[in-house]
Design a protein around this motif. Sequence first.
Motif, short mmCIF file in Angstrom:
data_model
loop_
_atom_site.label_atom_id
_atom_site.label_comp_id
_atom_site.label_asym_id
_atom_site.label_seq_id
_atom_site.Cartn_x
_atom_site.Cartn_y
_atom_site.Cartn_z
N UNK A 35 62.77 -3.01 120.06
CA UNK A 35 62.40 -4.42 120.23
C UNK A 35 63.24 -5.07 121.33
N UNK A 36 64.52 -4.71 121.41
CA UNK A 36 65.36 -5.24 122.48
C UNK A 36 64.87 -4.77 123.84
N UNK A 37 64.46 -3.50 123.93
CA UNK A 37 63.90 -2.99 125.19
C UNK A 37 62.63 -3.75 125.55
N UNK A 38 61.80 -4.03 124.55
CA UNK A 38 60.58 -4.80 124.78
C UNK A 38 60.91 -6.19 125.32
N UNK A 39 61.92 -6.81 124.77
CA UNK A 39 62.34 -8.13 125.23
C UNK A 39 62.81 -8.10 126.67
N UNK A 40 63.56 -7.07 127.03
CA UNK A 40 64.03 -6.94 128.42
C UNK A 40 62.87 -6.76 129.38
N UNK A 41 61.90 -5.94 128.98
CA UNK A 41 60.72 -5.73 129.82
C UNK A 41 59.94 -7.04 129.97
N UNK A 42 59.79 -7.76 128.89
CA UNK A 42 59.08 -9.03 128.93
C UNK A 42 59.78 -10.02 129.86
N UNK A 43 61.10 -10.07 129.79
CA UNK A 43 61.87 -10.97 130.66
C UNK A 43 61.68 -10.59 132.13
N UNK A 44 61.68 -9.30 132.43
CA UNK A 44 61.46 -8.84 133.82
C UNK A 44 60.07 -9.26 134.30
N UNK A 45 59.07 -9.08 133.43
CA UNK A 45 57.70 -9.44 133.82
C UNK A 45 57.59 -10.94 134.09
N UNK A 46 58.22 -11.75 133.24
CA UNK A 46 58.18 -13.20 133.47
C UNK A 46 58.90 -13.57 134.76
N UNK A 47 60.01 -12.93 135.03
CA UNK A 47 60.75 -13.21 136.27
C UNK A 47 59.89 -12.87 137.48
N UNK A 48 59.14 -11.77 137.42
CA UNK A 48 58.26 -11.40 138.53
C UNK A 48 57.16 -12.44 138.72
N UNK A 49 56.61 -12.93 137.62
CA UNK A 49 55.55 -13.94 137.70
C UNK A 49 56.09 -15.22 138.34
N UNK A 50 57.26 -15.69 137.87
CA UNK A 50 57.84 -16.91 138.43
C UNK A 50 58.19 -16.74 139.90
N UNK A 51 58.69 -15.58 140.27
CA UNK A 51 59.01 -15.33 141.68
C UNK A 51 57.75 -15.37 142.54
N UNK A 52 56.67 -14.80 142.03
CA UNK A 52 55.41 -14.83 142.77
C UNK A 52 54.89 -16.25 142.92
N UNK A 53 55.04 -17.05 141.88
CA UNK A 53 54.59 -18.44 141.95
C UNK A 53 55.40 -19.24 142.97
N UNK A 54 56.69 -18.95 143.06
CA UNK A 54 57.53 -19.66 144.03
C UNK A 54 57.14 -19.30 145.46
N UNK A 55 56.62 -18.09 145.66
CA UNK A 55 56.22 -17.66 147.00
C UNK A 55 54.90 -18.27 147.45
N UNK A 56 54.15 -18.82 146.52
CA UNK A 56 52.84 -19.40 146.88
C UNK A 56 52.99 -20.72 147.57
#
Length: 56
Positions: A35-56
């Motif tokens: 579950x902790x690994x899942x949380x880390x993966x989820x956090x990485x995915x959200x960070x990628x989404x926010x970074x992509x939004x900032x680039x728009x």
Amino acid sequence: MASSTDSSTAADDEVRKLYERYQAAESDAERREIALEMGKLDARRHAEIYAALEDE
């Protein structure tokens, strides 16, 4: 260069593998670690989404 679709597919595969490991886990401690690994993966995915939004 990998496309965002390739990145999403790889992340989806990683989520699927973690979920399968979680379902097969034999102890609460093992499920907690997964579950902790899942949380880390989820956090990485959200960070990628926010970074992509900032680039728009």
